[in-house]
Design an enzyme around this catalytic site. Structure first.
Site, mmCIF file in Angstrom:
data_model
loop_
_atom_site.group_PDB
_atom_site.id
_atom_site.type_symbol
_atom_site.label_atom_id
_atom_site.label_comp_id
_atom_site.label_asym_id
_atom_site.label_seq_id
_atom_site.Cartn_x
_atom_site.Cartn_y
_atom_site.Cartn_z
ATOM 1 N N ARG A 120 62.931 26.960 48.371
ATOM 2 C CA ARG A 120 62.104 27.775 49.274
ATOM 3 C C ARG A 120 61.648 29.093 48.662
ATOM 4 N NH1 ARG A 120 65.995 25.521 52.902
ATOM 5 N NH2 ARG A 120 64.997 24.035 54.322
ATOM 6 N N LYS A 141 47.861 33.592 43.855
ATOM 7 C CA LYS A 141 47.431 32.251 44.241
ATOM 8 C C LYS A 141 48.062 31.249 43.281
ATOM 9 C CE LYS A 141 42.901 32.473 46.504
ATOM 10 N NZ LYS A 141 41.490 32.051 46.366
ATOM 11 N N GLU A 183 34.783 34.653 34.031
ATOM 12 C CA GLU A 183 35.460 35.327 35.137
ATOM 13 C C GLU A 183 35.360 36.844 35.006
ATOM 14 O OE1 GLU A 183 36.597 34.089 37.813
ATOM 15 O OE2 GLU A 183 37.214 32.016 37.487
ATOM 16 N N LYS A 225 40.039 42.719 40.568
ATOM 17 C CA LYS A 225 40.907 41.736 41.225
ATOM 18 C C LYS A 225 41.985 42.447 42.050
ATOM 19 C CE LYS A 225 42.504 37.498 41.910
ATOM 20 N NZ LYS A 225 42.893 36.559 40.837
ATOM 21 N N GLU A 235 43.297 35.894 51.689
ATOM 22 C CA GLU A 235 41.930 35.391 51.806
ATOM 23 C C GLU A 235 41.493 35.169 53.251
ATOM 24 O OE1 GLU A 235 39.357 31.827 49.828
ATOM 25 O OE2 GLU A 235 40.772 32.845 48.513
ATOM 26 N N ARG A 239 38.694 38.622 50.078
ATOM 27 C CA ARG A 239 39.199 37.931 48.894
ATOM 28 C C ARG A 239 38.340 36.706 48.570
ATOM 29 N NH1 ARG A 239 45.375 36.865 46.766
ATOM 30 N NH2 ARG A 239 44.738 35.731 44.911
ATOM 31 N N ASN A 243 35.623 34.053 44.884
ATOM 32 C CA ASN A 243 35.202 32.673 44.669
ATOM 33 C C ASN A 243 33.718 32.566 44.327
ATOM 34 O OD1 ASN A 243 37.745 31.408 45.218
ATOM 35 N ND2 ASN A 243 37.415 31.834 47.380
ATOM 36 N N HIS A 246 32.331 29.588 42.503
ATOM 37 C CA HIS A 246 33.353 28.538 42.488
ATOM 38 C C HIS A 246 33.041 27.379 43.423
ATOM 39 C CE1 HIS A 246 35.430 31.632 40.300
ATOM 40 N NE2 HIS A 246 36.492 30.886 40.133
ATOM 41 N N HIS A 250 33.788 24.388 41.220
ATOM 42 C CA HIS A 250 34.899 23.474 41.496
ATOM 43 C C HIS A 250 34.393 22.055 41.756
ATOM 44 C CE1 HIS A 250 38.173 26.629 42.744
ATOM 45 N NE2 HIS A 250 37.962 26.572 41.444
ATOM 46 N N HIS A 263 36.786 25.518 32.964
ATOM 47 C CA HIS A 263 36.616 26.176 34.256
ATOM 48 C C HIS A 263 35.525 27.234 34.183
ATOM 49 C CE1 HIS A 263 37.610 27.924 38.125
ATOM 50 N NE2 HIS A 263 37.792 29.102 37.552
#
Length: 362
Positions: A120, A141, A183, A225, A235, A239, A243, A246, A250, A263
């Protein structure tokens, strides 16, 4: 060496940036409370032979284990996640153990998700080894990929620290420098117009992204960032700006098969498309043609001609920003200012077909 403080709602942690920053690792670990019982370093088959021993030598803990996966985006999988969990159990890691992510974004995401879910949640440290990971290593993330979408299974889970030794970047091939630079450009476009102008002026080729220029670019990009994450850790709002590019990026990665395109190359295509959509949406010139020419000068990939707009649309509708199947894109209002907008399927499809044919570049 520079020290940057990353502040989120759930945690404040340090980022060490420099050419010899790995040296702080053991001191960091020695100050953890409760004391670290064991360390698991997760890396890949390219990075481990280069830097694993250096990192292990900097750790005085008696129980240090290493788990190595093949290199590549497709390895950010449930199978490797499960194997890492099994290995951690076999090694007897407990709730006082520490995971160290030694590698690029794939390793950082995978190792972070292992740490977030093992018993956990146990502590972990990011040691990024790529330019691209300046983005993924900051902000908490962590995730693995699913065949139906990138980073669809994951968590928000902050590291204890990020140790960015830029000398590790010396081994990167050109395509990885370019991938990471995408990026860096993204952070400038969404947040900092002056940084964007600096990039346009000072980084004429990827060879210019070295020495003090590299440190400056990383410091500025990481600051963007950190600023965004400090305001919105999970997010729920701004936030999502991170993206930018993206949504299509993606989709291209998933449609081609993870690892087929870097990427950064996919995101570069996605950013161009986002600007293309932005010009249509706001009915203003946002420099799409100039941006496309700039990207070509670095050798970024062009739109894969064999991909079908209809198939990409389906993937884009599975994006995490989508709401009830409605595509929500991060659009550029002006350099340094973006917003999230719902875009109708028919408009996305029409613009994507035009974009794929190079319309707007003539």
């Amino acid at each position: 060496m520079e020290l940057v403080h990353i502040q989120t709602a759930s945690k404040k942690y340090p980022l060490f940036l420099g050419t010899d920053s790995t040296g702080v690792l053991d001191k960091l670990i020695s100050h953890f409370t409760p004391a670290v019982s064991s360390v698991l370093i997760i890396s890949d088959s390219i990075i481990a032979p280069l830097y694993m021993q250096e990192v292990k030598r900097s750790i005085t803990c008696d129980n240090v284990f290493e788990f190595i996966i093949p290199s590549g985006e497709k390895e950010k999988s449930f199978e490797n996640y499960y194997a890492a969990q099994t290995f951690a159990l076999q090694c007897g890691l407990d709730r006082h153990s520490l995971i160290v992510a030694l590698g690029g974004g794939v390793i950082g995401d995978l190792a972070g998700f292992v740490a977030a879910t093992y018993m956990r949640g146990i502590r972990f440290i990011q040691i990024p080894t790529t330019l691209l990971a300046h983005d993924s290593a900051v902000g908490g993330k962590v995730a693995i990929n699913h065949p139906l979408g990138k980073n669809m299974i994951g968590a928000f889970y902050q590291p204890e620290a990020v140790i960015y030794n830029v000398s590790f970047l010396d081994s990167l091939p050109l395509e990885e420098w370019r991938s990471g630079f995408a990026e860096v450009i993204k952070h400038a476009l969404i947040w900092d117009a002056s940084f964007y102008e600096w990039l346009r002026t000072e980084i004429r080729t990827l060879e210019d992204l070295r020495g003090e220029n590299l440190i400056y670019a990383l410091r500025k990009a990481i600051a963007v960032k950190a600023s965004v994450v400090s305001k919105d850790e999970t997010e729920q709002g701004i936030r999502a700006y991170l993206n930018f590019g993206h949504t299509l990026g993606h989709a291209i990665e998933a449609e081609l098969g993870y690892g087929t395109i870097t990427h950064g190359d996919a995101v570069a295509i996605g950013m161009l498309f986002a600007v293309f959509v932005s010009e249509y949406t706001y009915q203003k010139d946002l420099g799409f043609r100039e941006l496309a020419s700039w990207f070509r000068s670095y050798g970024f990939s062009t739109f894969p001609a064999h991909l079908k707009a209809e198939d990409l649309l389906i993937k884009m509708k599975q994006d995490k920003k989508a709401n009830s199947g409605t595509i929500r894109m991060v659009l550029l209002k002006e350099i340094g200012h973006v917003e999230v907008q719902a875009v109708e399927d028919a408009i996305v499809l029409s613009l994507l077909e035009k974009f794929s044919k190079g319309e707007g570049l003539a």
